[in-house]
Design an enzyme around this catalytic site. Structure first.
Site, PDB file in Angstrom:
ATOM      1  N   ASP A  44       0.844  -1.208   0.000  1.00 14.29           N
ATOM      2  CA  ASP A  44       0.000   0.000   0.000  1.00 14.29           C
ATOM      3  C   ASP A  44       0.873   1.250   0.000  1.00 14.29           C
ATOM      4  OD1 ASP A  44      -2.821   1.238   0.629  1.00 14.29           O
ATOM      5  OD2 ASP A  44      -1.385   2.246   1.938  1.00 14.29           O
ATOM      6  N   TYR A  49       3.213   9.698  -0.320  1.00 11.53           N
ATOM      7  CA  TYR A  49       4.302   9.113   0.464  1.00 11.53           C
ATOM      8  C   TYR A  49       5.672   9.385  -0.173  1.00 11.53           C
ATOM      9  CZ  TYR A  49       0.387   6.441   2.469  1.00 11.53           C
ATOM     10  OH  TYR A  49      -0.805   6.070   3.039  1.00 11.53           O
ATOM     11  N   LYS A  74      -2.724   5.957  -4.342  1.00 10.46           N
ATOM     12  CA  LYS A  74      -3.828   6.889  -4.023  1.00 10.46           C
ATOM     13  C   LYS A  74      -3.583   8.249  -4.652  1.00 10.46           C
ATOM     14  CE  LYS A  74      -3.664   4.744   0.560  1.00 10.46           C
ATOM     15  NZ  LYS A  74      -2.235   4.572   0.810  1.00 10.46           N
ATOM     16  N   HIS A 107      -7.481   9.487  -1.699  1.00 10.18           N
ATOM     17  CA  HIS A 107      -6.822   9.462  -0.386  1.00 10.18           C
ATOM     18  C   HIS A 107      -7.683  10.111   0.706  1.00 10.18           C
ATOM     19  CE1 HIS A 107      -2.439   9.167   1.218  1.00 10.18           C
ATOM     20  NE2 HIS A 107      -3.297   8.966   2.199  1.00 10.18           N
TER      21      HIS A 107
HETATM   22  N1  LIG Z   1      -5.216   6.304   3.772  1.00 13.40           N
HETATM   23  C1  LIG Z   1      -4.658   7.045   4.704  1.00 13.40           C
HETATM   24  O1  LIG Z   1      -5.009   8.211   4.934  1.00 13.40           O
HETATM   25  C2  LIG Z   1      -3.563   6.442   5.518  1.00 13.40           C
HETATM   26  C3  LIG Z   1      -3.122   7.098   6.690  1.00 13.40           C
HETATM   27  C4  LIG Z   1      -2.096   6.487   7.420  1.00 13.40           C
HETATM   28  C5  LIG Z   1      -1.565   5.267   7.014  1.00 13.40           C
HETATM   29  N2  LIG Z   1      -1.995   4.674   5.850  1.00 13.40           N
HETATM   30  C6  LIG Z   1      -1.435   3.386   5.372  1.00 13.40           C
HETATM   31  O2  LIG Z   1      -1.478   2.458   6.448  1.00 13.40           O
HETATM   32  C7  LIG Z   1      -0.159   1.973   6.706  1.00 13.40           C
HETATM   33  C8  LIG Z   1       0.018   1.644   8.177  1.00 13.40           C
HETATM   34  O3  LIG Z   1      -0.233   2.770   8.991  1.00 13.40           O
HETATM   35  P1  LIG Z   1       0.902   3.579   9.774  1.00 13.40           P
HETATM   36  O4  LIG Z   1       2.184   3.384   9.078  1.00 13.40           O
HETATM   37  O5  LIG Z   1       0.440   4.962   9.954  1.00 13.40           O
HETATM   38  O6  LIG Z   1       0.903   2.925  11.231  1.00 13.40           O
HETATM   39  P2  LIG Z   1       1.005   1.440  11.862  1.00 13.40           P
HETATM   40  O7  LIG Z   1       1.157   0.424  10.805  1.00 13.40           O
HETATM   41  O8  LIG Z   1      -0.098   1.322  12.833  1.00 13.40           O
HETATM   42  O9  LIG Z   1       2.337   1.555  12.728  1.00 13.40           O
HETATM   43  C9  LIG Z   1       3.591   1.697  12.139  1.00 13.40           C
HETATM   44  C10 LIG Z   1       4.606   1.964  13.256  1.00 13.40           C
HETATM   45  O10 LIG Z   1       4.672   0.852  14.145  1.00 13.40           O
HETATM   46  C11 LIG Z   1       6.012   0.310  14.160  1.00 13.40           C
HETATM   47  N3  LIG Z   1       5.841  -1.145  14.181  1.00 13.40           N
HETATM   48  C12 LIG Z   1       5.488  -1.958  13.170  1.00 13.40           C
HETATM   49  N4  LIG Z   1       5.364  -3.230  13.582  1.00 13.40           N
HETATM   50  C13 LIG Z   1       5.632  -3.226  14.898  1.00 13.40           C
HETATM   51  C14 LIG Z   1       5.654  -4.242  15.883  1.00 13.40           C
HETATM   52  N5  LIG Z   1       5.371  -5.521  15.587  1.00 13.40           N
HETATM   53  N6  LIG Z   1       5.987  -3.895  17.157  1.00 13.40           N
HETATM   54  C15 LIG Z   1       6.280  -2.609  17.448  1.00 13.40           C
HETATM   55  N7  LIG Z   1       6.262  -1.596  16.575  1.00 13.40           N
HETATM   56  C16 LIG Z   1       5.938  -1.911  15.298  1.00 13.40           C
HETATM   57  C17 LIG Z   1       6.681   0.826  12.913  1.00 13.40           C
HETATM   58  O11 LIG Z   1       8.060   1.024  13.123  1.00 13.40           O
HETATM   59  P3  LIG Z   1       9.178   0.226  12.255  1.00 13.40           P
HETATM   60  O12 LIG Z   1       8.968   0.577  10.820  1.00 13.40           O
HETATM   61  O13 LIG Z   1      10.452   0.736  12.825  1.00 13.40           O
HETATM   62  O14 LIG Z   1       8.927  -1.248  12.543  1.00 13.40           O
HETATM   63  C18 LIG Z   1       5.992   2.188  12.732  1.00 13.40           C
HETATM   64  O15 LIG Z   1       6.617   3.168  13.544  1.00 13.40           O
HETATM   65  C19 LIG Z   1       0.731   3.125   6.216  1.00 13.40           C
HETATM   66  O16 LIG Z   1       2.080   2.735   6.068  1.00 13.40           O
HETATM   67  C20 LIG Z   1       0.025   3.488   4.938  1.00 13.40           C
HETATM   68  O17 LIG Z   1       0.331   2.553   3.922  1.00 13.40           O
HETATM   69  C21 LIG Z   1      -3.001   5.243   5.127  1.00 13.40           C
END
Ligand SMILES: NC(=O)c1ccc[n+]([C@@H]2O[C@H](COP(=O)([O-])OP(=O)(O)OC[C@H]3O[C@@H](n4cnc5c(N)ncnc54)[C@H](OP(=O)(O)O)[C@@H]3O)[C@@H](O)[C@H]2O)c1
Length: 274
Positions: A44, A49, A74, A107
């Site tokens: 994704d 990004y 997106k 998005h």
């Molecule tokens: N559509 C939208 O508006 C929107 C908004 C936000 C996000 N997104 C999408 O959703 C994806 C995921 O959301 P997100 O990146 O915001 O947050 P998330 O996946 O909830 O959390 C990511 C964070 O958690 C850490 N992490 C990952 N696995 C872990 C584990 N097993 N234990 C401890 N820490 C862990 C990562 O660090 P490390 O990388 O150091 O492991 C990173 O800092 C995004 O990458 C993006 O593709 C979409």
């Protein structure tokens, strides 16, 4: 339990994917290689990004045939405001170096723009360069507006969802309309990993609180796209298909909701320009 779902376009989508928001160019190859080795087939990304180029290169090198992968991108808000849907899509495709995209999402529901964007996205569908179109951060009232102007139902609504942010009414609405819910920030960017209840459940199910949180969404039929650049965490986050959370524990997790948004609150978009 199945590890994929069929979208309303009859396309099959994995329930688990790798998010790459904040994945730097020099991290993309390691992250995507680790992900495919751990069984991920969905990536994704988004033009916002700023990593579509490095993500595209990593996809090309990852060793999995393109047809076995599911790639999402997106359209960002400024392109919507400029009415430049076609331009934004083809620039993403050029950066990703892909012949087709599996899923293209709006998005954010930019006020005054998103219905027009949707009509343009529907035309893209006809080109065959994108197999499914969908939305992100849409609330029920946005989805109702789309219904008034188009017969094409979004295949996916990607929204913030995790045990601390559980928009039940929106999820049930999407499920009743045939819109697949996909949870972004499914780890709440770490916010529930030391939550007492999640730790107790982690011990009970012999999985980490992160795995229990991801599994909670999967058991609701919601796709999850956790982000990590760490190969061990990427593999660990994929280990969510070998256990089952009991109904009473699912119900306990449902009560943890505190409407915690790690990103913007979608209906604030009218006040916030981004
Ligand atoms: N559509 C939208 O508006 C929107 C908004 C936000 C996000 N997104 C999408 O959703 C994806 C995921 O959301 P997100 O990146 O915001 O947050 P998330 O996946 O909830 O959390 C990511 C964070 O958690 C850490 N992490 C990952 N696995 C872990 C584990 N097993 N234990 C401890 N820490 C862990 C990562 O660090 P490390 O990388 O150091 O492991 C990173 O800092 C995004 O990458 C993006 O593709 C979409």
């Amino acid at each position: 339990m199945r590890e994929t779902v069929f979208l309303n376009t009859d396309r099959e989508m994995p329930l688990l994917g790798l998010g790459v928001y904040k994945t730097a160019d020099n991290e993309a190859e390691t992250a995507i290689t680790a992900a495919v080795n751990a069984g991920y087939r969905l990536i994704d990304t988004a033009s916002a990004y700023k990593n579509e180029e490095s993500v595209g290169k990593a996809i090309a090198k990852c060793g999995v045939p393109r047809k076995e992968l599911f790639i999402t991108s997106k359209i960002w808000n400024n392109a919507q405001r400029l009415g430049d849907v076609d331009g934004a899509f083809y620039r993403s495709m050029e950066r990703l170096k892909l012949d087709y995209l599996d899923l293209y999402l709006i998005h954010w529901p930019v006020p005054g723009c998103y219905t027009g964007t949707w009509l343009e996205m529907a035309k893209l569908l006809e080109t065959g360069r994108v197999l499914s179109i969908g939305v992100s951060n849409f609330q029920i009232h946005h989805l109702e507006e789309l219904k008034k102007i188009s017969g094409i139902v979004p295949a996916v609504n990607q929204i913030e969802c995790h045990p601390l942010c559980y928009p039940k009414e929106l999820i049930e609405y999407c499920q009743s309309e045939g819109i697949q819910v996909q949870a972004y920030a499914p780890l709440a960017r770490g916010a529930y990993l030391d939550n007492d209840v999640m730790c107790v459940l982690g011990t009970k199910y012999a999985h980490t609180p992160a795995q229990v949180g991801l599994r909670w969404a999967i058991q609701k039929g919601i796709s999850v796209i956790p982000k990590s650049v760490n190969p061990d965490r990427i593999a660990s986050n994929a280990n969510i298909f070998d256990f089952n959370i009991e109904d009473e524990d699912m119900a306990i997790m449902d009560t943890l909701n505190e409407d915690l948004h790690t990103s913007h609150v979608p209906d604030d978009l009218k006040d916030v320009i981004f």
